[in-house]
Motif scaffolding. Structure first.
Motif, PDB file in Angstrom:
ATOM      1  N   GLN A 323      -9.656  22.089  47.662  1.00 13.60           N
ATOM      2  CA  GLN A 323      -8.505  21.563  47.137  1.00 13.60           C
ATOM      3  C   GLN A 323      -8.302  20.020  47.603  1.00 13.60           C
ATOM      4  O   GLN A 323      -7.980  18.514  47.054  1.00 13.60           O
ATOM      5  N   GLN A 324      -7.279  20.123  48.542  1.00 16.29           N
ATOM      6  CA  GLN A 324      -6.798  18.992  49.513  1.00 16.29           C
ATOM      7  C   GLN A 324      -6.511  19.236  51.320  1.00 16.29           C
ATOM      8  O   GLN A 324      -6.916  20.514  51.431  1.00 16.29           O
ATOM      9  N   CYS A 325      -6.529  18.420  51.602  1.00 10.70           N
ATOM     10  CA  CYS A 325      -6.452  18.998  52.425  1.00 10.70           C
ATOM     11  C   CYS A 325      -5.433  20.027  53.375  1.00 10.70           C
ATOM     12  O   CYS A 325      -4.258  20.419  52.798  1.00 10.70           O
ATOM     13  N   HIS A 336     -12.583  14.478  55.552  1.00 10.38           N
ATOM     14  CA  HIS A 336     -14.069  14.787  56.888  1.00 10.38           C
ATOM     15  C   HIS A 336     -13.854  16.470  56.313  1.00 10.38           C
ATOM     16  O   HIS A 336     -12.917  17.501  56.231  1.00 10.38           O
ATOM     17  N   THR A 337     -15.170  16.937  56.202  1.00  4.40           N
ATOM     18  CA  THR A 337     -15.294  18.208  56.489  1.00  4.40           C
ATOM     19  C   THR A 337     -16.090  18.675  57.667  1.00  4.40           C
ATOM     20  O   THR A 337     -16.615  18.063  58.164  1.00  4.40           O
ATOM     21  N   ASN A 353     -16.303  28.803  59.008  1.00  5.29           N
ATOM     22  CA  ASN A 353     -15.961  27.649  59.756  1.00  5.29           C
ATOM     23  C   ASN A 353     -16.162  26.091  59.453  1.00  5.29           C
ATOM     24  O   ASN A 353     -15.500  25.214  60.100  1.00  5.29           O
ATOM     25  N   GLY A 354     -15.530  26.122  57.908  1.00  7.40           N
ATOM     26  CA  GLY A 354     -15.485  24.558  57.759  1.00  7.40           C
ATOM     27  C   GLY A 354     -14.007  24.235  57.432  1.00  7.40           C
ATOM     28  O   GLY A 354     -13.719  25.321  56.800  1.00  7.40           O
ATOM     29  N   ASP A 355     -13.589  23.172  57.873  1.00 12.57           N
ATOM     30  CA  ASP A 355     -12.566  22.527  56.994  1.00 12.57           C
ATOM     31  C   ASP A 355     -12.470  21.388  56.612  1.00 12.57           C
ATOM     32  O   ASP A 355     -12.489  20.291  57.263  1.00 12.57           O
TER      33      ASP A 355
END
Length: 425
Positions: A323-325, A336-337, A353-355
């Motif tokens: 939803q947000q950083c 960025h992902t 493993n995604g952020d």
């Protein structure tokens, strides 16, 4: 925790209570000054250590502002201001520092002095510092606007070319931003050059002055802004993509709120109204995607995609989840992902493993000795641990996709297996 009873303040004496409030305000200023000293010292120690280790000058101090922000439980954007403020006070503005330590200046008013003198060279900055703060008695009664205006006037007198050059450069920072407001509203802000900003505001006021249909001045100005930017009447929604997330229960008449990622909760009745408008408007092209949340925790685990480009859908899924950083205390929009475990270290391109990160935070985590890893918590939601070069760690847990969640059900095992599957390359 401050103990009122044990504070020594006579709680029945109004004068003593006001004196206590004043003393605490001065204590806050003294604490801010000490915090600035510690911050500047941290910058010095880090610089010396990185220089001794042979790190190139261009890479020294990378990520330090973000580290300061985490230590202050603040956003990375604010960390740059905190670091610059501390270094300016300690190295170039001793009178402002002394005024802060004595309680004659608040932290924000000291920040205004640092900001307005930032365009000056060191000699002129010290001259402004002495003129404004050498005699702390002269600071009494001056509010924020007066402090800033007097500092700006002194800066212009000392170096008019520097002030003008800064104003010219500032035009490059013009932008429009949005942030949530209470009661299903948003703040839409524009940073513009002064003349253009004033002309926009004057045009909106002129429209409001000529309108007599019963709306307030503020309502007319807001409606005129919408109409002139979108080219549509204010009451007609603009046909743009808005991701509205809601449960099937909310869609069919339940009371649970919906969610617009990055903005916040939306009451159920308003959400259904938005959907009704989208369905009945022939110009609308509404699409429906199924999101799957883990029962009990509300953790988002999967999304039905209409696209064959799975990485794009995966990035959208992570955006819905975060939803947000995801950097602690950062409220910025996701730009960025990124891989939590870097792809260079065989980190998989997968949902766990995604952020979702803003641009600045993604670059900060590339600094030496920064580490981010996935961990588990009792919530069952995606959680990361950010560890800074000093070894301090900060948790970040993704919010539930919707407030509240149903009890555990038979889908739990299937959803758990879905979560563990890596994304296709």
């Amino acid at each position: 925790m401050f103990d009122l009873v044990g504070s020594g303040v006579d709680l029945s004496d109004e004068a003593a209570l006001v004196t206590g409030i004043t003393e605490l305000e001065r204590a806050k200023s003294r604490a801010a000054a000490l915090q600035a000293r510690l911050t500047a010292q941290l910058a010095t120690v880090r610089h010396d250590a990185e220089a001794a280790a042979g790190l190139p000058a261009a890479r020294r101090g990378r990520g330090l502002a973000a580290e300061v922000a985490l230590a202050r439980y603040d956003s990375p954007h604010s960390g740059n201001r905190h670091l610059g403020f501390a270094q300016a006070l300690i190295n170039e503005m001793p009178h402002t520092l002394a005024a802060l330590e004595s309680g004659a200046l608040s932290e924000w008013r000291a920040t205004l002095l640092v900001r307005e003198s930032a365009c000056l060279d060191v000699a002129d900055r010290r001259a402004l510092d002495a003129e404004m703060c050498a005699d702390v008695a002269g600071l009494a009664g001056r509010g924020n606007k007066r402090i800033a205006a007097e500092a700006k006037a002194i800066a212009y007198r000392l170096d008019p070319h520097a002030v003008v050059d800064r104003a010219v450069r500032a035009e490059k920072d013009r932008r429009v931003s949005i942030r949530p407001a209470p009661d299903n509203m948003v703040y839409l802000s524009a940073l513009l050059p002064m003349v253009k900003g004033v002309s926009v505001y004057a045009a909106l006021r002129r429209e409001a002055d000529s309108c007599g249909d019963g709306r307030s001045r503020g309502q007319v100005m807001a409606d005129t802004l919408i109409e002139r930017i979108t080219g549509r009447p204010a009451e007609v929604p603009e046909p743009i993509a808005v991701s509205l997330v809601l449960s099937d229960d909310t869609l069919t008449g339940g009371t649970g709120p919906a969610l617009i990622p990055g903005v916040g909760p939306v009451p159920a009745t308003i959400a259904r109204g938005l959907i009704t408008n989208a369905v009945t408007d022939p110009a609308s092209r509404a699409t429906l995607r199924n999101l799957y949340a883990r029962p009990g925790s509300g953790a988002l685990v999967a999304m039905q995609s209409r696209s064959r480009l799975f990485p794009k859908a995966l990035a959208m899924l992570i955006g819905f989840r975060d939803q947000q950083c995801r950097t602690p205390y950062c409220d910025a929009e996701i730009r960025h992902t990124d891989h939590i475990r870097p792809a260079a270290d065989d980190g998989p391109t997968s949902y766990p493993n995604g952020d979702g990160l803003c641009e600045a935070c993604n670059y900060n985590k590339q600094a030496p000795r920064w580490r981010v890893r996935v961990t588990t918590t009792g919530t069952g939601r995606h959680t990361t641990v950010t560890t800074t070069p000093t070894g301090h760690s900060y948790l970040s847990t993704a919010p539930p996709i919707l407030p509240g969640s149903p009890p555990d059900g038979p889908m739990e095992a299937a959803l758990r297996n879905l979560l563990r599957k890596p994304a296709a390359a």
